[in-house]
Design a protein around this motif. Structure first.
Motif, PDB file in Angstrom:
ATOM      1  N   UNK A   1      14.663 -31.674   5.891  1.00 27.82           N
ATOM      2  CA  UNK A   1      14.945 -33.109   5.940  1.00 27.82           C
ATOM      3  C   UNK A   1      13.654 -33.916   6.056  1.00 27.82           C
ATOM      4  N   UNK A   2      12.708 -33.438   6.865  1.00 27.84           N
ATOM      5  CA  UNK A   2      11.427 -34.135   7.008  1.00 27.84           C
ATOM      6  C   UNK A   2      10.719 -34.194   5.653  1.00 27.84           C
TER       7      UNK A   2
ATOM      8  N   UNK B   1      10.138 -37.711  10.638  1.00 26.41           N
ATOM      9  CA  UNK B   1      10.589 -36.892  11.760  1.00 26.41           C
ATOM     10  C   UNK B   1      11.729 -37.580  12.503  1.00 26.41           C
ATOM     11  N   UNK B   2      11.569 -38.876  12.799  1.00 29.47           N
ATOM     12  CA  UNK B   2      12.607 -39.617  13.515  1.00 29.47           C
ATOM     13  C   UNK B   2      13.891 -39.700  12.700  1.00 29.47           C
ATOM     14  N   UNK B   3      13.755 -39.915  11.391  1.00 26.24           N
ATOM     15  CA  UNK B   3      14.934 -39.997  10.518  1.00 26.24           C
ATOM     16  C   UNK B   3      15.662 -38.657  10.461  1.00 26.24           C
TER      17      UNK B   3
ATOM     18  N   UNK C   1       8.513 -42.125   3.308  1.00 26.42           N
ATOM     19  CA  UNK C   1       8.344 -42.382   4.738  1.00 26.42           C
ATOM     20  C   UNK C   1       7.083 -41.698   5.252  1.00 26.42           C
ATOM     21  N   UNK C   2       6.527 -42.253   6.330  1.00 26.66           N
ATOM     22  CA  UNK C   2       5.387 -41.608   6.975  1.00 26.66           C
ATOM     23  C   UNK C   2       5.866 -40.368   7.718  1.00 26.66           C
ATOM     24  N   UNK C   3       4.915 -39.578   8.209  1.00 23.83           N
ATOM     25  CA  UNK C   3       5.272 -38.347   8.908  1.00 23.83           C
ATOM     26  C   UNK C   3       6.148 -38.630  10.127  1.00 23.83           C
ATOM     27  N   UNK C   4       5.741 -39.613  10.930  1.00 27.01           N
ATOM     28  CA  UNK C   4       6.523 -39.939  12.132  1.00 27.01           C
ATOM     29  C   UNK C   4       7.885 -40.525  11.774  1.00 27.01           C
TER      30      UNK C   4
ATOM     31  N   UNK D   1       6.257 -30.446  16.341  1.00 24.17           N
ATOM     32  CA  UNK D   1       7.126 -31.543  16.764  1.00 24.17           C
ATOM     33  C   UNK D   1       8.585 -31.102  16.791  1.00 24.17           C
ATOM     34  N   UNK D   2       9.005 -30.430  15.728  1.00 21.74           N
ATOM     35  CA  UNK D   2      10.391 -29.981  15.631  1.00 21.74           C
ATOM     36  C   UNK D   2      10.683 -28.926  16.691  1.00 21.74           C
TER      37      UNK D   2
END
Length: 218
Positions: free
Chosen positions: A42-43, A57-59, A51-54, A10-11
């Protein structure tokens, strides 16, 4: 492991999209590597916070802020062939200097130990100068990995340094094993001294080999 690979992909895909259309360069490769490491950290931090994985990632992406300034800098570097050539040439000269110095240091240690072997000195004194082989081997490893070639970009300096440390520890394990074995005349002392450092060095090396680094192919 699958979850980690998904986050990494994703990154990597995000960074590839952000910097799409910008001319490839060693500087861009290093920037994307640095950004990827920061985003991965950060993830992980956001996931630890619940937080969830998604969501993590967004954060993490949002926390990076606007990348337009970095993209413009990389675009100018990608378009400026002269600046790119100077940077690459300088990095190549530094790497070459490291290789030469590393080889000379290792050869000095090997030749000095060989000379002492034929002299009436204690056995441990014969292997003493072999410590230069350890230093030279680590320097050669670092210089090779941080050298840009026609096919690959230079490795991230921190990762290259860890490889150099791993090789240095493995060489040091041989050095300590020979020194201790010769000094005591006991094989088990040599093996135990060798084994301690060898396992540390091998563990670090295997960790690096099995952890997926950035694809350095051009």
């Amino acid at each position: 492991m699958k979850q980690k690979n998904k986050a990494d992909n994703q990154i990597r895909n995000y960074l590839d999209r952000e910097f799409a259309g910008i001319g490839e360069s060693q500087q861009l490769f290093e920037l994307k590597e640095e950004l990827m490491m920061n985003l991965k950290e950060k993830v992980r931090d956001y996931e630890k916070a619940g937080k969830t994985e998604d969501e993590a990632f967004k954060a993490a992406i949002n926390s990076m802020g606007d990348l337009s300034g970095l993209k413009e800098d990389m675009r100018q570097i990608g378009d400026d062939h002269t600046k790119k050539a100077v940077y690459t040439s300088m990095a190549s000269r530094i790497s070459t200097a490291g290789l030469i110095v590393g080889i000379l240091i290792a050869v000095f240690g090997a030749l000095t130990s060989t000379m002492l072997y034929f002299m009436p000195v204690p056995g441990e004194a014969v292997f003493g100068p072999a410590i230069f082989i350890v230093v030279g081997g680590a320097l050669i490893t670092y210089s090779v990995l941080t050298r840009e070639t026609a096919a690959k970009y230079a490795m991230n300096k921190i990762r290259a340094l860890l490889y150099a440390v791993a090789i240095g520890i493995l060489l040091f394990s041989l050095y300590v094993g020979f020194i201790s074995g010769w000094a005591t005349g006991e094989v088990f002392v040599a093996i135990s001294s060798f084994m301690m450092f060898f396992i540390i060095g091998l563990g670090l090396l295997l960790g690096l080999l099995f952890s997926k680094g950035t694809d350095r192919r051009k």
